[in-house]
Write a protein that holds these residues in place. Structure first.
Motif, mmCIF file in Angstrom:
data_model
loop_
_atom_site.group_PDB
_atom_site.id
_atom_site.type_symbol
_atom_site.label_atom_id
_atom_site.label_comp_id
_atom_site.label_asym_id
_atom_site.label_seq_id
_atom_site.Cartn_x
_atom_site.Cartn_y
_atom_site.Cartn_z
ATOM 1 N N ALA A 47 1.712 -17.006 -2.895
ATOM 2 C CA ALA A 47 1.148 -16.105 -1.877
ATOM 3 C C ALA A 47 1.346 -16.665 -0.468
ATOM 4 C CB ALA A 47 -0.330 -15.874 -2.142
ATOM 5 N N GLY A 48 1.189 -17.982 -0.334
ATOM 6 C CA GLY A 48 1.317 -18.612 0.985
ATOM 7 C C GLY A 48 2.691 -18.400 1.591
ATOM 8 N N ALA A 49 3.699 -18.428 0.741
ATOM 9 C CA ALA A 49 5.072 -18.278 1.235
ATOM 10 C C ALA A 49 5.360 -16.853 1.683
ATOM 11 C CB ALA A 49 6.047 -18.696 0.142
ATOM 12 N N LEU A 50 4.549 -15.892 1.212
ATOM 13 C CA LEU A 50 4.807 -14.486 1.550
ATOM 14 C C LEU A 50 4.072 -14.039 2.809
ATOM 15 C CD1 LEU A 50 4.439 -12.932 -2.020
ATOM 16 C CD2 LEU A 50 6.562 -13.494 -0.847
ATOM 17 N N MET A 51 3.158 -14.874 3.292
ATOM 18 C CA MET A 51 2.278 -14.430 4.368
ATOM 19 C C MET A 51 3.009 -14.114 5.675
ATOM 20 S SD MET A 51 -1.196 -16.536 3.920
ATOM 21 C CE MET A 51 -2.105 -16.457 2.399
ATOM 22 N N GLU A 52 4.163 -14.748 5.869
ATOM 23 C CA GLU A 52 4.921 -14.507 7.101
ATOM 24 C C GLU A 52 5.695 -13.193 7.035
ATOM 25 O OE1 GLU A 52 4.981 -16.443 9.805
ATOM 26 O OE2 GLU A 52 3.646 -17.957 8.962
ATOM 27 N N ASP A 53 5.881 -12.685 5.834
ATOM 28 C CA ASP A 53 6.739 -11.516 5.643
ATOM 29 C C ASP A 53 5.868 -10.277 5.430
ATOM 30 O OD1 ASP A 53 8.450 -9.554 4.811
ATOM 31 O OD2 ASP A 53 9.489 -10.774 3.318
ATOM 32 N N PRO A 54 5.698 -9.453 6.469
ATOM 33 C CA PRO A 54 4.794 -8.307 6.342
ATOM 34 C C PRO A 54 5.188 -7.331 5.239
ATOM 35 C CG PRO A 54 5.992 -8.231 8.444
ATOM 36 C CD PRO A 54 6.290 -9.544 7.807
ATOM 37 N N LEU A 55 6.508 -7.180 5.038
ATOM 38 C CA LEU A 55 6.979 -6.228 4.023
ATOM 39 C C LEU A 55 6.611 -6.724 2.620
ATOM 40 C CD1 LEU A 55 8.536 -3.595 4.347
ATOM 41 C CD2 LEU A 55 10.624 -4.831 3.844
ATOM 42 N N ALA A 56 6.910 -7.996 2.367
ATOM 43 C CA ALA A 56 6.598 -8.575 1.058
ATOM 44 C C ALA A 56 5.094 -8.591 0.808
ATOM 45 C CB ALA A 56 7.149 -9.997 0.978
ATOM 46 N N LEU A 57 4.352 -8.893 1.853
ATOM 47 C CA LEU A 57 2.889 -8.937 1.716
ATOM 48 C C LEU A 57 2.342 -7.546 1.393
ATOM 49 C CD1 LEU A 57 0.855 -11.205 1.935
ATOM 50 C CD2 LEU A 57 0.493 -10.606 4.322
ATOM 51 N N SER A 58 2.952 -6.516 1.991
ATOM 52 C CA SER A 58 2.492 -5.150 1.708
ATOM 53 C C SER A 58 2.806 -4.792 0.258
ATOM 54 C CB SER A 58 3.133 -4.150 2.673
ATOM 55 O OG SER A 58 4.497 -3.974 2.368
ATOM 56 N N GLY A 59 3.955 -5.271 -0.258
ATOM 57 C CA GLY A 59 4.297 -5.018 -1.657
ATOM 58 C C GLY A 59 3.341 -5.721 -2.602
ATOM 59 N N LEU A 60 3.000 -6.964 -2.259
ATOM 60 C CA LEU A 60 2.054 -7.728 -3.080
ATOM 61 C C LEU A 60 0.684 -7.048 -3.098
ATOM 62 C CD1 LEU A 60 1.235 -10.328 -4.630
ATOM 63 C CD2 LEU A 60 0.711 -11.347 -2.428
ATOM 64 N N ASN A 61 0.221 -6.640 -1.914
ATOM 65 C CA ASN A 61 -1.081 -5.972 -1.823
ATOM 66 C C ASN A 61 -1.094 -4.678 -2.627
ATOM 67 O OD1 ASN A 61 -2.733 -7.624 -0.214
ATOM 68 N ND2 ASN A 61 -1.618 -7.019 1.612
ATOM 69 N N ALA A 62 0.000 -3.914 -2.513
ATOM 70 C CA ALA A 62 0.068 -2.631 -3.219
ATOM 71 C C ALA A 62 0.043 -2.859 -4.731
ATOM 72 C CB ALA A 62 1.327 -1.884 -2.807
ATOM 73 N N SER A 121 -10.754 9.408 -13.368
ATOM 74 C CA SER A 121 -11.926 8.555 -13.114
ATOM 75 C C SER A 121 -12.327 8.624 -11.631
ATOM 76 C CB SER A 121 -11.645 7.114 -13.540
ATOM 77 O OG SER A 121 -10.424 6.680 -13.006
ATOM 78 N N ASP A 122 -11.974 9.780 -11.010
ATOM 79 C CA ASP A 122 -12.423 10.072 -9.650
ATOM 80 C C ASP A 122 -11.955 9.028 -8.634
ATOM 81 O OD1 ASP A 122 -13.614 11.934 -8.085
ATOM 82 O OD2 ASP A 122 -15.597 11.021 -8.124
ATOM 83 N N ARG A 123 -10.705 8.579 -8.774
ATOM 84 C CA ARG A 123 -10.163 7.620 -7.812
ATOM 85 C C ARG A 123 -8.861 8.166 -7.236
ATOM 86 N NH1 ARG A 123 -9.717 2.532 -11.429
ATOM 87 N NH2 ARG A 123 -9.365 4.208 -12.914
ATOM 88 N N VAL A 124 -8.445 7.586 -6.158
ATOM 89 C CA VAL A 124 -7.184 7.996 -5.537
ATOM 90 C C VAL A 124 -6.273 6.774 -5.422
ATOM 91 C CG1 VAL A 124 -8.144 9.932 -4.229
ATOM 92 C CG2 VAL A 124 -8.170 7.642 -3.239
ATOM 93 N N LEU A 125 -5.044 7.022 -5.028
ATOM 94 C CA LEU A 125 -4.104 5.897 -4.862
ATOM 95 C C LEU A 125 -4.639 4.929 -3.810
ATOM 96 C CD1 LEU A 125 -0.710 7.811 -4.907
ATOM 97 C CD2 LEU A 125 -1.439 6.101 -6.570
ATOM 98 N N PRO A 126 -4.524 3.635 -4.043
ATOM 99 C CA PRO A 126 -5.072 2.651 -3.090
ATOM 100 C C PRO A 126 -4.398 2.750 -1.724
ATOM 101 C CG PRO A 126 -4.368 1.592 -5.126
ATOM 102 C CD PRO A 126 -3.894 2.999 -5.201
ATOM 103 N N GLU A 127 -5.192 2.482 -0.703
ATOM 104 C CA GLU A 127 -4.661 2.515 0.668
ATOM 105 C C GLU A 127 -3.536 1.501 0.857
ATOM 106 O OE1 GLU A 127 -6.815 2.234 4.365
ATOM 107 O OE2 GLU A 127 -8.297 3.629 3.560
ATOM 108 N N ALA A 128 -3.632 0.385 0.129
ATOM 109 C CA ALA A 128 -2.601 -0.655 0.255
ATOM 110 C C ALA A 128 -1.230 -0.101 -0.128
ATOM 111 C CB ALA A 128 -2.957 -1.846 -0.628
ATOM 112 N N ARG A 129 -1.202 0.813 -1.096
ATOM 113 C CA ARG A 129 0.073 1.413 -1.519
ATOM 114 C C ARG A 129 0.620 2.319 -0.414
ATOM 115 N NH1 ARG A 129 2.421 5.763 -4.185
ATOM 116 N NH2 ARG A 129 3.841 5.231 -5.901
#
Lengths: 200, 242
Positions: free
Chosen positions: B78-93, B221-229
């Motif tokens: 995770a630490g290595a991905l923190m500089e890369d906003p695109l990769a971090l967004s993929g990880l979060n999603a 189950s009354d949920r929607v797609l996560p905002e991170a996605r």
């Protein structure tokens, strides 16, 4: 309820137990200590708490807590108004002030983006930051957010939001901490330290 | 009750002042939560970041208890991905979709394997968005809502599959789908192995898997797609990668 004490003491214990670091047992000890030191501690503490509750407010400019609005940092003529340091909480602001490493102004976000905690962009104090970044006097925004996945996600999000503003956007360096031994550092910190290496 | 297994951390939330409740995606125990005592300490914080692979030892008196994790770091990527906003967004999603979509304590080895491949590829920006789409398609399949992309639902043809029926999740060929193309979802060629990755394919894939994830997995189950996605899609679009 404890039969040995009245409802006032019980209420005091219950409220003290809600403070960070205190459970019911330590709250009971604290209550007893306060009652024992009524004049030296309990009454001044109650007075200080009442005064703080009445007077302390969030600064409309940066979100810092102070008795004045704008806060002492925003109002100070000795602070550099060109540089704004973005932090997550007032606790982070206090930490940077303790270090005396920054002489500009702050902006407290009030949290970081977190899907689990239900914190989205609307819950953060971002609109005001964009407004401040758009001011002519502002030349640099420093993103001093935690080196966590949530913290850095928020930093990238804010950097995107500030793309249109004509300011330099920087973030804190990451690497070997003071007193840190390489053998004990995690892989992520070591990788970041290598990426941020500079001429010796 | 106890077990030891490697897995990737998919969520961390503070519990009290010193502990953390951590969710790990493992091969044999699925999405599994547990309490990490001292999880908010200075030494544990770098380890307990979403995306890191750890060896977890879970122990509880009864199976239905939350239980305690003892965590040891294996791959702190995770630490290595923190500089890369695109990769971090993929990880979060991916973490958010795994948390929202997977049932707790149900083994989904293929999803866990796919997640491992996805996280390992996040430093290759030209590759991981397509892997992400495939991972979501695999997640749907593993949950029993798989897309049937083998042949055309109308003609039985196995080639020229370019649409998916939003009602059945079955592929439709170009000829058979032409009159209804406004109502059908686009099927990118890379998802059927019938072509290389082309411009617009990742976007089409994300729309396709997002449609079925939302309607089949989350809405009941009354949920929607996560905002991170959604943020990942915005970021991919801004980078011209969809």
């Amino acid at each position: 309820m404890n039969q040995a004490s009245g409802p006032e003491i019980e209420r005091l214990i219950q409220l003290l137990a809600k403070l960070p670091g205190l459970g019911p047992r330590s709250a009971r000890r604290a209550a007893l200590h306060l009652l024992k030191k009524r004049e030296q501690l309990m009454e001044p503490l109650a007075e200080a708490m009442g005064e703080a509750a009445a007077k302390i407010r969030a600064c409309a400019e940066c979100g810092n807590l102070d008795v004045t609005d704008p806060c002492a940092i925003c109002a100070s003529q000795r602070r550099d108004p060109k540089v704004i340091c973005v932090v997550e909480t007032v606790g982070d602001l206090w930490a940077l002030e303790r270090a005396s490493a920054f002489k500009g102004r702050y902006h407290v976000l009030g949290g970081v983006l977190s899907a689990l905690d239900g914190i989205g962009p609307d819950q953060l104090n971002v609109a005001k930051l964009i407004e401040r970044a758009g001011r002519e006097e502002t030349s640099e925004i420093i993103l001093a957010l935690n080196a966590t996945v949530d913290g850095q996600t928020t930093a990238h999000f804010i950097a995107d939001k500030l793309e249109g503003a004509s300011v330099d956007i920087t973030s804190l360096a990451r690497g070997v901490p003071v007193g840190g031994e390489l053998d004990y550092l995690d892989d992520g910190t070591l990788a970041a330290a290598f990426k941020s290496r500079r001429p010796a | 009750m106890e077990w030891t297994e490697s897995g990737r951390i998919i969520s961390v939330r503070g519990h009290g002042e010193t502990s953390a409740i951590v969710e790990i995606l493992t091969r044999d125990h699925g999405r599994h939560a547990g309490l990490v005592r001292g999880g908010r300490s200075r030494s544990m914080r770098p380890v307990l970041q979403p995306g890191n692979r750890v060896q977890a030892h879970w122990r509880a008196r009864l199976d239905e208890h939350l239980g305690n994790f003892q965590i040891e770091a294996e791959d702190l990527s995770a630490g290595a991905l923190m500089e890369d906003p695109l990769a971090l967004s993929g990880l979060n999603a991916a973490c958010a979709v795994a948390v929202a979509g997977l049932p707790e304590r149900e083994a989904h080895p293929a999803v866990a394997d796919g997640f491992e491949v996805l996280v390992s590829s996040l430093d290759e920006s030209g590759v991981w968005p397509a892997i992400y789409v495939q991972w979501e398609a695999g997640l749907l399949a593993d949950l029993g809502y798989g897309l049937d992309l083998r042949k055309c639902a109308a003609t039985g043809h196995t080639d020229d599959l370019v649409y998916v029926s939003p009602r059945t999740g079955r592929a439709v060929s170009s000829g058979a789908g032409e009159p209804y193309k406004d109502k059908l979802l686009a099927l990118p060629g890379f998802m059927t192995g019938q072509g290389a990755l082309r411009s617009g394919d990742v976007q089409a894939g994300l729309i396709l898997t997002g449609y079925f994830l939302e309607r089949r997995v989350l809405w009941p189950s009354d949920r929607v797609l996560p905002e991170a996605r959604l943020r990942m899609i915005d970021r991919l679009a801004a980078a011209g990668m969809v």
